[in-house]
Enzyme design. Structure first.
Site, PDB file in Angstrom:
ATOM      1  N   LYS A 109      30.636  24.070   0.295  1.00  0.00           N
ATOM      2  CA  LYS A 109      29.335  23.499   0.417  1.00  0.00           C
ATOM      3  C   LYS A 109      28.685  24.009  -0.809  1.00  0.00           C
ATOM      4  O   LYS A 109      27.783  23.224  -1.326  1.00  0.00           O
ATOM      5  CB  LYS A 109      28.552  23.849   1.717  1.00  0.00           C
ATOM      6  CG  LYS A 109      29.283  23.365   2.944  1.00  0.00           C
ATOM      7  CD  LYS A 109      28.980  21.886   3.132  1.00  0.00           C
ATOM      8  CE  LYS A 109      29.388  21.414   4.373  1.00  0.00           C
ATOM      9  NZ  LYS A 109      29.521  19.726   4.271  1.00  0.00           N
ATOM     10  N   GLU A 131      19.423  19.798   6.121  1.00  0.00           N
ATOM     11  CA  GLU A 131      19.867  19.958   7.474  1.00  0.00           C
ATOM     12  C   GLU A 131      21.197  20.767   7.399  1.00  0.00           C
ATOM     13  O   GLU A 131      21.983  20.899   6.454  1.00  0.00           O
ATOM     14  CB  GLU A 131      20.358  18.382   7.824  1.00  0.00           C
ATOM     15  CG  GLU A 131      21.896  18.000   7.590  1.00  0.00           C
ATOM     16  CD  GLU A 131      21.859  17.775   5.994  1.00  0.00           C
ATOM     17  OE1 GLU A 131      20.932  17.841   5.304  1.00  0.00           O
ATOM     18  OE2 GLU A 131      23.099  17.828   5.552  1.00  0.00           O
ATOM     19  N   SER A 398      38.439  24.559   3.842  1.00  0.00           N
ATOM     20  CA  SER A 398      37.256  24.213   3.366  1.00  0.00           C
ATOM     21  C   SER A 398      36.296  25.237   3.462  1.00  0.00           C
ATOM     22  O   SER A 398      35.193  25.518   2.928  1.00  0.00           O
ATOM     23  CB  SER A 398      36.642  22.974   3.973  1.00  0.00           C
ATOM     24  OG  SER A 398      36.569  23.193   5.396  1.00  0.00           O
TER      25      SER A 398
END
Lengths: 414, 259
Positions: A109, A131, A398
């Site tokens: 991210k 969010e 990830s």
């Protein structure tokens, strides 16, 4: 090759050839999917963002800054690791892991957060909202806001706050304000609704740092571009390690940012199978899973036209997944397009399969993956034994599983 | 399809199906009786991103017992049988998409509503919608926002029929103490592009706000305040909304019949 300046894509903006009964397109279409379905108040801001991004991606100083921070702050490139014991155990394809879990803040991210925060700074917007589902995007956003001295508000469903308590604390530690969202199923979708309500109110001063390849144009394209570095590194690394391209790439898909990030550099390599893994949850009944290609239909949610889990009246369905990051009723529009084109294949893994895979990877390789990433591991455990020993598979890890220790403790009794 | 506005103009929004469709119909009729020129029949949606807590709660209640678009069209038909006031279907896009764009327009025409406003459908994305609306002689009403550039306002004006809905401020629906200064300048900017009536909404809930809006716009839209009145008056929703609107428009003493 630069991930954000080189626009290699199989989905040219404005390709309208196969659109069924859709209004005419604006830029930001992937086949019939994507678009910009938001209240008028946000349109000017989206156009401004689109223009600023188009300008920034051509600006060398922006790209240099982005790459410098990816390297020095986030820790890129991430390794491509040969999982020898797992390969041996499964007895089929050779398995490599792309170690996005080793990045600063513990997941991919951060790539997107660095890019968007740089962009927000260029646009003169010093208040950032975001969010978060699992909390990984929230933590990454809080982190870059601390780095840039920006105000940060993160919306998070209270159900997710409960199951990702540690990340809530991390965000607060980093100086972010975490606002609990009580509406709906109190998960990611509801957090996005609330972030959009904040944005529509404070749009003049605020940048919405959306965390996946979702939402209205330009988000799905822009967020993808900021993650394309994953696939570009992986491609180079596998060519170096094996002298060949992989047979398959496997990644989990919530909104789909890590998957699109690793897929993109291989889109033109038709021999490379691209496999996205959705959350199969507890079963096939609507409300028990988050597998959009298993019972979802085309619809509009939160700004974009894509596959959506919904009832026949167009009301959005509740979803379930053990991993908060995959617990979302829509999928990024580019995935919808890759699915319909047959370029990528989408499967699902259940809660139990993901939990088992998490434990397997921990014990076989000494890597505790995030429960999201564990869905991709579950798929390679099913698939690798059926493949040839000469095949090579890359699994995108990830994120790391530290944030999931609480859930793992609830579910794995020892 | 011309919608007639009286002076001062009133557009009343209701969330249909809260607490049930029969009461929503009665509330609409009471609002018309109290002087509403246009009724916006709100179709409840699970994810109303442009709405504040009052309409969110009403939508949740309406959905809990299965309110859907056909049900809203059905009460529209019943209301039309009793009145000539303007009737607009007010919805998010997805319920209309799943019903079918063309089928929706045909059904709306059959129910003899005047038009529709789709909250999350900006003009750029509205190509096929506009085509279908035109075929069925329905008025597409678009939103104009304080953040809209002049170029966007021109497009909004060009594609709107019936009236233009000007959002008084950036933000979500809900009542506010004061009207933002944004509203007046937005209406002035819009007038350069259209002769259509302009209704101003978002935040109008007091007699003072109502008359203030009507000094520079053709109508005020009242939504959350009506929905809240419904919420707070179980068993006498229609009566309470009628009384509230008479007071709002300043005709409580004199009028027994509205437009």
């Amino acid at each position: 090759m630069d991930p954000i300046s080189d626009a290699q894509t199989l989905a040219p903006d404005g390709d309208q050839s196969k659109r069924p009964k859709r209004p005419r397109a604006v830029p930001g279409r992937f086949g019939s999917y994507g678009g910009r379905y938001v209240p008028e108040t946000l349109m000017a801001a989206l156009q401004e963002l689109e223009a600023s991004y188009a300008k920034a991606r051509k600006d060398k100083s922006f790209r240099d800054e982005y790459h410098r921070l990816l390297a020095d702050f986030a820790g890129r490139p991430t390794p491509l690791f040969l999982a020898e014991r797992l390969t041996q155990q499964l007895g089929g394809a050779k398995i490599y892991l792309k170690r996005e879990d080793l990045l600063h803040t513990g997941a991919h991210k951060i790539n997107n957060c660095i890019g968007q925060a740089l962009l927000a700074r260029r646009m003169g917007k010093h208040r950032i909202i975001a969010e978060t589902g699992a909390g990984q995007h929230g933590v990454a956003t809080a982190t870059v806001c601390a780095l840039f001295g920006m105000e940060c508000v993160v919306y998070m469903g209270t159900e997710d706050m409960r199951r990702q308590e540690l990340n809530v604390f991390r965000m607060r530690l980093l100086g972010a304000e975490v606002r609990g969202v009580e509406s709906g199923s109190r998960t990611l979708k509801d957090a996005i609704n609330e972030a959009m309500r904040d944005w529509v109110t404070n749009v003049r001063t605020t940048h919405y740092l959306l965390g996946s390849v979702l939402g209205a144009h330009p988000y799905p394209t822009m967020v993808r571009d900021f993650h394309r570095v994953i696939g570009q590194e992986a491609r180079k690394q596998i060519l170096k390690a094996e002298g060949r391209l992989p047979s398959a790439i496997i990644a989990c898909v919530g909104g789909g940012s890590n998957a699109i990030g690793i897929f993109h550099a291989f889109l033109k390599d038709r021999e490379v199978k691209l496999i996205g893994v959705e959350a199969g949850g507890r079963g096939h009944v609507l409300g028990e899973h988050a597998a959009r290609f298993d019972g979802g239909g085309a619809g509009v949610l939160q700004g974009t036209y894509s596959y959506v889990l919904q009832d026949e009246a167009g009301q959005i369905a509740n979803t379930h997944s053990v991993s908060a990051g995959l617990d979302y009723p829509a999928i990024g529009p580019e995935h919808a397009w890759l699915h319909d084109q047959g370029r990528a294949e989408y499967v699902s893994a259940s809660d139990q399969e993901a939990l088992d895979a998490c434990q397997t990877l921990a014990r076989m390789e000494g890597i505790i993956p995030a429960l999201e990433s564990a869905h991709a591991v579950a798929e390679v455990m099913k698939r690798a034994p059926r493949m040839e020993k000469s095949d090579v598979v890359i699994v995108n890890i990830s994120g790391r599983g530290d944030k999931d220790i609480g859930i793992l403790r609830e579910n794995l009794k020892f | 399809m011309a919608i007639k506005f009286h002076k001062p103009g009133l557009v009343a929004y209701i969330t249909c199906g809260d607490p049930d469709l029969g009461i929503s119909r009665d509330v609409a009729l009471a609002a018309i009786q109290a002087g509403a020129d246009v009724i916006e029949l709100g179709v409840p949606f699970s994810d109303p991103v442009a709405d504040g807590p009052v309409i969110q709660r009403a939508s949740e209640r309406a959905l809990k017992h299965g309110t859907n678009l056909p049900g809203v069209l059905d009460i529209a038909k019943q209301i039309r049988a009793q009145t000539k006031a303007g009737l607009i279907i007010f919805s998010y896009l997805n319920p209309i998409l799943q019903f079918g764009l063309e089928k929706f327009c045909a059904a709306a025409k059959e129910a003899r509503v005047d038009g529709a406003l789709v909250t999350d459908l900006p003009v750029e994305e509205a190509g096929e919608y506009l085509k279908a609306m035109k075929v069925h002689k329905l008025a597409p009403v678009f939103l104009a926002a304080p953040t809209s550039t002049d170029e966007r306002l021109r497009d909004v004006a060009r594609h709107s029929r019936g009236f233009v809905y000007a959002i008084s401020r950036t933000g979500i629906t809900g009542t506010r103490q004061e009207l933002a200064g944004d509203a007046r300048s937005l209406v002035e900017r819009l007038r350069a592009f259209t002769k259509l009536p302009i209704a101003v909404g978002f935040g109008v809930s007091t007699p003072q706000q109502f008359s203030e809006v009507n000094t520079f716009a053709d109508a005020a839209v009242v939504g959350s305040a009506i929905v809240q009145t419904v919420e707070q008056n179980p068993g006498r929703e229609a009566e309470a909304v009628g009384q509230f609107l008479l007071k709002l428009t300043g005709t409580a003493q004199t009028a027994t019949a509205g437009g």
